[in-house]
Design a protein around this motif. Structure first.
Motif, PDB file in Angstrom:
ATOM      1  N   ASN A  35       0.778  -1.242   0.024  1.00  0.00           N
ATOM      2  CA  ASN A  35      -0.125   0.066   0.120  1.00  0.00           C
ATOM      3  C   ASN A  35       0.810   1.170   0.227  1.00  0.00           C
ATOM      4  O   ASN A  35       0.352   2.439   0.237  1.00  0.00           O
ATOM      5  CB  ASN A  35      -1.081   0.001   1.249  1.00  0.00           C
ATOM      6  N   SER A  44       0.193   3.425  -5.608  1.00  0.00           N
ATOM      7  CA  SER A  44       0.827   2.264  -4.698  1.00  0.00           C
ATOM      8  C   SER A  44       0.365   0.981  -5.648  1.00  0.00           C
ATOM      9  O   SER A  44      -0.020   0.814  -6.499  1.00  0.00           O
ATOM     10  CB  SER A  44      -0.154   2.114  -3.516  1.00  0.00           C
ATOM     11  N   THR A  80      -6.952   0.009  -1.173  1.00  0.00           N
ATOM     12  CA  THR A  80      -6.046  -0.583  -0.302  1.00  0.00           C
ATOM     13  C   THR A  80      -6.539  -1.821   0.310  1.00  0.00           C
ATOM     14  O   THR A  80      -7.569  -2.135   0.358  1.00  0.00           O
ATOM     15  CB  THR A  80      -5.821   0.527   0.926  1.00  0.00           C
ATOM     16  N   ARG A 200       1.676   2.449   7.041  1.00  0.00           N
ATOM     17  CA  ARG A 200       0.387   2.217   6.012  1.00  0.00           C
ATOM     18  C   ARG A 200      -0.865   3.242   6.383  1.00  0.00           C
ATOM     19  O   ARG A 200      -1.134   3.911   5.722  1.00  0.00           O
ATOM     20  CB  ARG A 200      -0.097   0.799   5.901  1.00  0.00           C
ATOM     21  N   GLU A 204      -1.972   6.371   4.362  1.00  0.00           N
ATOM     22  CA  GLU A 204      -3.303   6.618   3.632  1.00  0.00           C
ATOM     23  C   GLU A 204      -3.893   7.854   4.016  1.00  0.00           C
ATOM     24  O   GLU A 204      -4.653   8.294   2.974  1.00  0.00           O
ATOM     25  CB  GLU A 204      -4.321   5.267   4.391  1.00  0.00           C
TER      26      GLU A 204
END
Length: 538
Positions: A35, A44, A80, A200, A204
């Motif tokens: 990701n 990604s 994701t 991650r 995000e």
């Protein structure tokens, strides 16, 4: 031009090779990288592969098989998930693709006109041309995916065995302040890369550009439910979410609580030795520090209540458990002694439990608030994910405030006077507490090995003693037999080129020093060898 035809078996073979290549790269990337974006403008791997599968599904499923597909091209690039989820999606897409091919009529036009928004070839296509475009996308994205893999893993380091070169490039205080000639063991930071689930979660948020004002409409602290669930799952404590209040760090929490519950001149009991900022806070706030000494009793650190000042009077007991710097996870009988003492003298207990996740087997952490309703109603627990997951720079912690009167005073303060939740810190903490146990198990196993590595090395150092810590990654070394009357930390800096914590900073004697062993096998080996060599020729 001659009549160029690609046999069905050849086409399926080369599409399969492309999908197998994509599958291999996803497996190589794993959850740690799948990701991530190597650059803000890059895709990604998860997003790129999801887009590629979307192309297959639409161009074969809809344009050849006439199957309806609901496709959101923009959402494909921001998708994701886990590597396992992506591998399953690849396998499912391959199955649908082979089924769609049974509807193929190579020379016929597509079953429906291609949607121009999906940016296909700018020419009329037969169904055979549609298939060529699908292979073009697969081959192109397979190459892009390999490029992403190479960028993402180029500077990867083993989770718990970072090189000295990698560590010296850090800009945080532990490695940056001492300079390039010293090996730092002073600040309570670990030397490991960020846990993948935490990394991650932060990426995000950044990828969404979601750094605006947070939305917490239910009135609870954003980490309250996560905290309560974790306390119950790991320690059997039924913490109450509505009693949680957010703070930037434990030191801020302590200072807020002392401001709300004491006045200048009031006594605050704190263990000795202790965390230097706690020791500095009490006199700086014009409160009176009443030191409760810890003494070794049969190899166990215990509180010596007889050595409290004779003119004892106090409002607050500040408890650090697991303890910094001795690394003690206090057992139930010792905690009951403290609880009875607090009840007898009507003390508010402020319990720093930030190292709770770093207790080594067979020892265990016992939250002070679990010792009974009377204790729970007078205990404020301060904690954070920052020690166990090494994210102190994200400045996110919380206080579980048991006493109603203290919580009411806290809530009676002006809005936001204590600050508000850090968006990145909240998401990092939530990810750590909800999904980080696998990484935490790994780091605890590594710390146990490094603890034992250090203990073995200390046995070869005449005049140095170590009570092996039950918890934390901190060793409280007694160098009085090797360096009587000397400043041990100054000696280690001057002769061993090791930068350790001076004993007096913690309330200990000059011959004592605190050493952080949360580093790689190689770096800890260098530290102990340099100390041993210096002690041989003091």
């Amino acid at each position: 031009m001659s009549d160029l035809r690609v046999p069905d078996d050849d086409y399926i073979y080369f599409v399969g090779r492309a999908l197998d290549g994509i599958r291999t790269v996803v497996g190589q990337l794993g959850d740690e990288h799948v990701n991530r974006r190597p650059r803000p403008t890059a895709n990604s791997p998860f997003g790129l592969v999801t887009h590629c599968l979307g192309v297959m599904d639409y161009w074969c499923g809809t344009l050849i098989a006439g199957r309806r597909t609901d496709r959101d091209r923009d959402a494909e690039f921001t998708a994701t998930g886990s590597a396992a989820q992506l591998l399953t999606a690849i396998d499912d897409a391959r199955t649908r693709f082979l089924a769609d091919l049974t509807h193929l009529r190579s020379d016929d036009p597509p079953a429906v006109p291609p949607d121009p928004a999906f940016q296909g070839p700018e020419r009329p296509l037969t169904q055979g041309g549609v298939l060529l475009h699908v292979y073009e996308e697969l081959a192109q994205h397979h190459g892009q995916l390999e490029g992403l893999r190479d960028e993402l893993t180029a500077h990867a380091v083993p989770d718990f065995e970072p090189s000295l070169t990698w560590l010296r490039a850090r800009r945080s205080v532990k490695w940056h302040r001492p300079g390039p000639d010293l090996l730092p063991t002073w600040v309570a930071d670990m030397d490991f890369p960020v846990a993948p689930v935490v990394r991650r979660a932060v990426l995000e948020v950044l990828d969404r550009g979601d750094l605006g004002y947070p939305d917490h409409p239910d009135g609870l602290d954003p980490l309250a439910e996560t905290f309560a669930h974790r306390m119950h799952r790991r320690f059997g404590w039924h913490a109450e979410p509505e009693k949680v209040r957010g703070i930037t760090d434990l030191l801020a929490g302590l200072q807020i609580l002392l401001d709300l519950t004491t006045r200048p001149g009031d006594g605050v009991i704190l263990q000795e030795p202790n965390y230097p900022p706690f020791r500095a806070t009490v006199p700086t706030m014009r409160r009176r520090a009443l030191n409760l000494p810890l003494v070794l009793d049969g190899g166990t650190w215990r509180h010596d209540f007889e050595r409290l000042p004779r003119d004892f009077s106090a409002r607050v007991l500040l408890l650090v458990n697991p303890h910094n710097p001795t690394g003690t996870a206090f057992e139930l009988d010792e905690l009951h002694r403290l609880a009875n003492f607090a009840l007898r003298h009507d003390l508010l207990v402020i319990s720093d439990e930030i190292h709770a996740d770093l207790v080594h087997d067979p020892h265990r952490h016992i939250p002070f608030a679990t010792l009974g309703p009377e204790i729970a109603s007078r205990t404020v627990t301060l904690t954070s994910a920052t020690k166990a997951f090494n994210i102190a720079g994200l400045r996110t912690a919380l206080a579980h405030i048991g006493p109603d009167r203290v919580r009411q005073r806290w809530d009676g303060e002006p809005p936001d006077i204590h600050g508000v939740a850090n968006v990145l810190g909240v998401e990092a903490t939530r990810a750590a507490w909800e999904h980080g146990d696998g990484w935490l198990d790994g780091v605890r196993a590594h710390l146990l090995e490094r603890r034992d590595q250090l203990a073995t090395a200390v046995k070869t150092m005449p005049g140095v003693r170590l009570r092996v810590p039950d918890a934390t990654y901190l060793a409280w070394l007694d160098c009085s037999g090797a360096l009587p009357g000397q400043d041990a930390a100054a000696f280690l800096e001057r002769r061993a080129r090791v930068f350790a914590g001076p004993g007096p900073d913690y309330g200990g004697a000059p011959e004592w020093t605190r050493l952080n062993f949360a580093t790689s096998t190689e770096v800890l080996g260098r530290i102990t060898r340099q100390i041993g060599a210096a002690l041989e020729n003091p």
